[in-house]
Scaffold this active site. Structure first.
Site, PDB file in Angstrom:
ATOM      1  N   ARG A  22       0.832  -1.194   0.000  1.00  0.00           N
ATOM      2  CA  ARG A  22       0.000   0.000   0.000  1.00  0.00           C
ATOM      3  C   ARG A  22       0.872   1.252   0.000  1.00  0.00           C
ATOM      4  NH1 ARG A  22       1.413   2.015   4.105  1.00  0.00           N
ATOM      5  NH2 ARG A  22       0.386   3.908   3.405  1.00  0.00           N
ATOM      6  N   GLY A  23       0.202   2.414  -0.208  1.00  0.00           N
ATOM      7  CA  GLY A  23       0.941   3.658  -0.375  1.00  0.00           C
ATOM      8  C   GLY A  23       1.321   3.771  -1.851  1.00  0.00           C
ATOM      9  N   CYS A 130      -1.736   9.437   7.880  1.00  0.00           N
ATOM     10  CA  CYS A 130      -1.474   8.224   7.110  1.00  0.00           C
ATOM     11  C   CYS A 130       0.017   7.891   7.119  1.00  0.00           C
ATOM     12  CB  CYS A 130      -2.025   8.346   5.693  1.00  0.00           C
ATOM     13  SG  CYS A 130      -2.225   6.745   4.845  1.00  0.00           S
ATOM     14  N   ASP A 199      -1.791  10.695  -3.187  1.00  0.00           N
ATOM     15  CA  ASP A 199      -2.061   9.576  -4.100  1.00  0.00           C
ATOM     16  C   ASP A 199      -2.239  10.072  -5.517  1.00  0.00           C
ATOM     17  OD1 ASP A 199      -3.051   8.537  -1.305  1.00  0.00           O
ATOM     18  OD2 ASP A 199      -2.582   6.821  -2.591  1.00  0.00           O
TER      19      ASP A 199
HETATM   20  C1  RUB Z   1      -1.768   5.846   1.421  1.00  0.00           C
HETATM   21  C2  RUB Z   1      -1.732   7.336   1.388  1.00  0.00           C
HETATM   22  C3  RUB Z   1      -0.374   7.977   1.281  1.00  0.00           C
HETATM   23  C4  RUB Z   1      -0.038   8.186  -0.208  1.00  0.00           C
HETATM   24  C5  RUB Z   1       1.416   8.618  -0.414  1.00  0.00           C
HETATM   25  O1  RUB Z   1      -3.081   5.321   1.382  1.00  0.00           O
HETATM   26  O2  RUB Z   1      -2.738   8.018   1.386  1.00  0.00           O
HETATM   27  O3  RUB Z   1      -0.370   9.226   1.902  1.00  0.00           O
HETATM   28  O4  RUB Z   1      -0.242   6.997  -0.933  1.00  0.00           O
HETATM   29  O5  RUB Z   1       2.304   7.576  -0.057  1.00  0.00           O
HETATM   30  P1  RUB Z   1      -3.311   3.727   1.467  1.00  0.00           P
HETATM   31  P2  RUB Z   1       3.791   7.526  -0.653  1.00  0.00           P
HETATM   32  O6  RUB Z   1      -2.722   3.274   2.768  1.00  0.00           O
HETATM   33  O7  RUB Z   1      -4.792   3.564   1.400  1.00  0.00           O
HETATM   34  O8  RUB Z   1      -2.624   3.096   0.278  1.00  0.00           O
HETATM   35  O9  RUB Z   1       4.415   8.847  -0.328  1.00  0.00           O
HETATM   36  O10 RUB Z   1       4.450   6.380   0.068  1.00  0.00           O
HETATM   37  O11 RUB Z   1       3.693   7.304  -2.121  1.00  0.00           O
END
Ligand code: RUB
Length: 316
Positions: A22-23, A130, A199
């Protein structure tokens, strides 16, 4: 036809769907890996056959979660370069473009981390929502510069990604205070910067991030606390340049209510949006590997980066 897809593509798609992966950045890396594996392990005998499989793999990966634009952007990057007249050529180009994608993502995070770190001063307190690897990159660079930081970490219901952030910030030597989401406003007086990831970023500078980001931004603005979005250019959504909206993922009610609570409460509707949209007027800066931008000006960067035209490489 998903019959020709390699098991690893199914595994990656499954991990994204269940949020084991995720992320936005992690989702993008896993997507590039999956497309590479499909190219390497495919039994296709002709280049058109392999290209069709790669398009199918991309569409399958795209069906997992709708919001993080890093997923289609990873597919765009790899598929636009994985071309050729022979199976070998397509395969080599897929492997090289996936490796290049991963390397660029890593460099981008290092570079944006240094930009973000410049905003942070020794002794500052940040508030997070998050878990974002781009945010962590900024904190890591600031810590490497010898700055001592504190963080108020929002738990982030319902999935509690704040726990991951809390642990990783601790590992960097940051002094962490974990709070429930509804306590955010109370602690904003102690905060120097709200630091969140993204995202997707739309052409008008709106930022799509974990649900709760927009409410946090509004109260931070009311308090006069700067709201900084750490987001590599991988988070810019080219489809929004032609008027498309970012789809907000709606998730299962089971993340919000236990089965037994559901029985006690009875017939109510449960809504569980995973993301929300923060309008550009609540955001002070978007920190990318190309420098820091006011949200209203990201469209200029998008025009420069996405000159490739509207056709999507996964369409037949
Ligand atoms: C993750 C989320 C993060 C972004 C950025 O949501 O909202 O703030 O994806 O992350 P979920 P990164 O847990 O639902 O996937 O900076 O690691 O790309």
């Amino acid at each position: 036809d998903r019959g020709a897809l390699q098991p690893r593509v199914h595994d990656v798609a499954g991990a994204i769907e269940t949020m084991e992966t995720r992320g936005a950045a992690n989702i993008a890396t896993a997507t590039a890996d999956a497309l590479e594996t499909q190219a390497v392990e495919s039994d296709a005998e002709t280049a058109p056959e392999l290209l069709a499989e790669l398009r199918t793999a991309a569409r399958f990966l795209l069906s997992t979660r709708p919001t993080a634009v890093s997923l289609p952007n990873a597919c765009r990057y790899v598929l636009r370069r994985a071309t050729g007249d022979t199976v070998e050529a397509v395969r080599t180009n897929a492997v090289e473009s996936a490796a290049e994608f991963r390397a660029r993502l890593e460099t981008a995070q290092d570079d944006l981390g240094r930009v973000g770190a410049n905003r942070l001063r020794d002794g500052d307190t940040i508030m997070t929502h998050c878990h974002s690897t781009d945010v962590l990159a900024c904190v890591e660079a600031a810590v490497e510069d010898g700055k001592q930081l504190s963080a108020i970490v929002k738990e982030t219901r319902p999935r509690q990604q704040g726990h991951i952030t809390a642990r990783e910030l601790r590992e960097l030597g940051v002094d962490v205070t974990l709070v429930v989401d509804s306590a955010a406003r109370r602690y904003l007086d102690d905060v120097d910067h709200v630091l969140v990831g993204a995202d997707a970023i739309a052409a008008d500078g709106s930022v799509v991030n974990k649900v709760g980001t927009s409410g946090l931004a509004v109260v931070a603005r009311e308090r006069g606390t700067p709201i900084v979005v750490a987001a590599g250019t991988l988070k810019l959504d080219p489809a929004t340049m032609t008027g498309n909206a970012v789809e907000i993922e709606m998730r299962e009610e089971s993340e919000v209510l236990e089965e037994t609570d559901r029985e006690t409460i009875g017939d109510v509707t449960v809504e569980n949006p995973a993301f929300d949209v923060t309008p550009p007027r609540y955001i002070d800066a978007i920190v990318t590997e190309r420098g820091q931008f006011p949200p209203e000006s990201v469209v200029t960067l998008m025009r420069e980066l996405f000159g490739e035209g509207p056709t999507e490489p996964w369409q037949e």
